[in-house]
Design a protein around this motif. Structure first.
Motif, PDB file in Angstrom:
ATOM      1  N   SER A 193       0.805  -1.334  -0.111  1.00  0.00           N
ATOM      2  CA  SER A 193      -0.009  -0.012   0.046  1.00  0.00           C
ATOM      3  C   SER A 193       1.031   1.090  -0.102  1.00  0.00           C
ATOM      4  CB  SER A 193      -0.909   0.017   1.296  1.00  0.00           C
ATOM      5  OG  SER A 193      -1.383   1.231   1.484  1.00  0.00           O
ATOM      6  N   GLU A 194       0.604   2.058  -0.995  1.00  0.00           N
ATOM      7  CA  GLU A 194       1.289   3.446  -0.998  1.00  0.00           C
ATOM      8  C   GLU A 194       1.254   4.185   0.306  1.00  0.00           C
ATOM      9  OE1 GLU A 194       1.899   7.357  -3.583  1.00  0.00           O
ATOM     10  OE2 GLU A 194       1.098   5.466  -4.694  1.00  0.00           O
ATOM     11  N   GLU A 195       0.009   4.177   0.799  1.00  0.00           N
ATOM     12  CA  GLU A 195      -0.711   4.875   1.875  1.00  0.00           C
ATOM     13  C   GLU A 195       0.163   4.378   3.330  1.00  0.00           C
ATOM     14  OE1 GLU A 195      -4.421   5.718   4.851  1.00  0.00           O
ATOM     15  OE2 GLU A 195      -4.725   4.459   2.975  1.00  0.00           O
ATOM     16  N   ASP A 196       0.609   3.232   3.316  1.00  0.00           N
ATOM     17  CA  ASP A 196       1.211   2.461   4.173  1.00  0.00           C
ATOM     18  C   ASP A 196       2.757   2.909   4.148  1.00  0.00           C
ATOM     19  OD1 ASP A 196      -0.510   1.125   5.563  1.00  0.00           O
ATOM     20  OD2 ASP A 196      -0.329  -0.698   4.767  1.00  0.00           O
ATOM     21  N   MET A 197       3.377   2.987   2.895  1.00  0.00           N
ATOM     22  CA  MET A 197       4.657   3.594   2.540  1.00  0.00           C
ATOM     23  C   MET A 197       4.734   4.789   3.049  1.00  0.00           C
ATOM     24  SD  MET A 197       5.936   1.538  -0.627  1.00  0.00           S
ATOM     25  CE  MET A 197       4.429   1.294  -1.652  1.00  0.00           C
ATOM     26  N   GLN A 198       3.971   5.504   2.756  1.00  0.00           N
ATOM     27  CA  GLN A 198       3.788   7.192   3.108  1.00  0.00           C
ATOM     28  C   GLN A 198       3.751   7.144   4.591  1.00  0.00           C
ATOM     29  OE1 GLN A 198       4.475   9.751   1.400  1.00  0.00           O
ATOM     30  NE2 GLN A 198       4.115   9.395  -0.808  1.00  0.00           N
TER      31      GLN A 198
END
Length: 385
Positions: A193-198
């Motif tokens: 998830s890009e949200e998790d990475m951010q």
């Protein structure tokens, strides 16, 4: 710094006897960037800086003008991505191990194919080169912090110090007991998830901001995410459904390369950062990885988790003694870089309270005096201005 550089920060090695290479085929071709070469490099080197994905995203792949592949039958012994610029050839891929046979074959073939090339330059390689039949310069330029991985997590835990084993168990038990919603999610490539990475990067940024240090990763967040899509893994620790910490890293061959780790400071009392790192290591072991590479910064927790430092070298191979002398700027620049790295290493060791030898202490005093003199001269210049 390893045994290659204990005697001096720079080596200038002159020719040794030539050796024959039975059954070896060396192929030098114009920019043949095929998936087969990428796969061979990953299998041979297992280093993220010798993958097409990293070089394409971070730059370097577009500079490749030729490939040099060394084979014995269908087995790739070495692979070099080359960028020919004037009288010098730069090896674009980095981080790989190179021994004397690799260097001899590369130099012999390049210098034979291109009579107007005077020098071959490799950067940040694991050098096992002690002597060649032609002149070379080499010096330590940086280091990776690496952790060899055993077959099982139990073996890994058993290899740690008593205090670390106790703390890992105690903090994990406490975290799970006091936060029953604690969970760990793991995803690779496009599933991450890009949200998790951010969120992981934001937690890391907040920690750095507290130290009044510029956050260098801001300039490469998009690249980090892009590389995860190619070959990465993201581990997320959640409490009450929210990101409490996590790690981002990449696979290359059978090895894992650490990029970002962070945790919410509200969970400092559980050593959440160490737990996150430990969980990532265990996941790598479960996937059969042979090495966990912490990359550059020498933080104490990395060594407490069993890692050690591995020096990487800058290496320049010259066609002959004459060609070394014909390039004084290159040769002197290498020498200056070698002593600059050596000086920084001495100051770093002194700051950590390590015991220095008598010669090292003398060198430290000289370097410190030079640094103080430079500061005074700089201050004088500003006063006059």
């Amino acid at each position: 710094m390893n045994e290659l550089n204990e005697a001096a920060a720079m080596q200038v090695v002159l020719p040794a006897a030539e050796r024959a290479d039975d059954g070896i085929v060396v192929e030098l071709r114009a920019a043949e960037l095929t998936p087969a070469i990428d796969a061979a490099m990953q299998a041979r080197y297992g280093n993220i800086h010798s993958t097409f994905a990293h070089l394409r995203i971070y730059g370097g792949l577009s500079e490749v003008t030729h490939t040099c592949v060394v084979r014995r039958q269908d087995h790739v012994l070495a692979a070099f991505l080359l960028s020919r610029k004037g009288s010098a050839v730069h090896v674009v891929n980095e981080g790989m191990a190179i021994d004397e046979e690799d260097a001899e074959r590369l130099a012999g073939h390049v210098f034979s194919a291109w009579p107007d090339v005077h020098a071959i330059i490799l950067h940040a390689v694991q050098s096992g080169v002690l002597t060649l039949r032609r002149p070379l310069q080499q010096h330590a330029c940086t280091a990776n912090i690496v952790l060899p991985l055993p077959a099982t997590a139990d073996e890994y835990v058993g290899s740690l110090g008593k205090n670390m084993r106790r703390n890992l168990r105690r903090y994990m038990d406490k975290l799970k007991r006091e936060h029953p919603s604690f969970s760990v999610d793991i995803a690779e490539k496009d599933a991450a998830s890009e949200e998790d990475m951010q969120a992981i990067i934001d937690l890391n940024r907040a920690r750095i901001a507290g130290k009044n240090i510029r956050y260098a990763l801001d300039e490469e967040v998009d690249k980090v995410i892009a590389l995860v899509r190619e070959c990465g893994m993201v581990l997320v620790m959640r409490i009450d459904g929210k990101v409490a910490g996590g790690s981002i890293g990449y696979f290359a061959g059978g090895n894992y390369f650490f990029k970002v780790i962070s945790h919410d400071p509200r969970y400092n009392e559980y050593s959440a950062g160490i737990l996150c790192c430990y969980l990532t290591i265990c996941e790598c072991i479960a996937r059969g990885c042979k090495e966990y590479n912490f990359m550059w910064n020498e933080y104490e927790y990395k060594f407490a988790l069993g890692a050690h430092s591995r020096s990487l070298h800058h290496l320049v191979l010259y066609r002959s003694r004459l060609h070394l002398l014909l390039h004084p700027r290159l040769a002197l620049g290498n020498a200056a870089a070698a002593w600059r790295h050596r000086a920084l290493s001495l100051f770093d060791r002194a700051d950590k309270g390590e015991n220095l030898g008598r010669g090292e202490r003398i060198a430290m005093r000289i370097l410190d005096a030079m640094r103080q003199a430079k500061r005074r001269l700089g201050g004088l210049g500003r006063t006059r201005g």
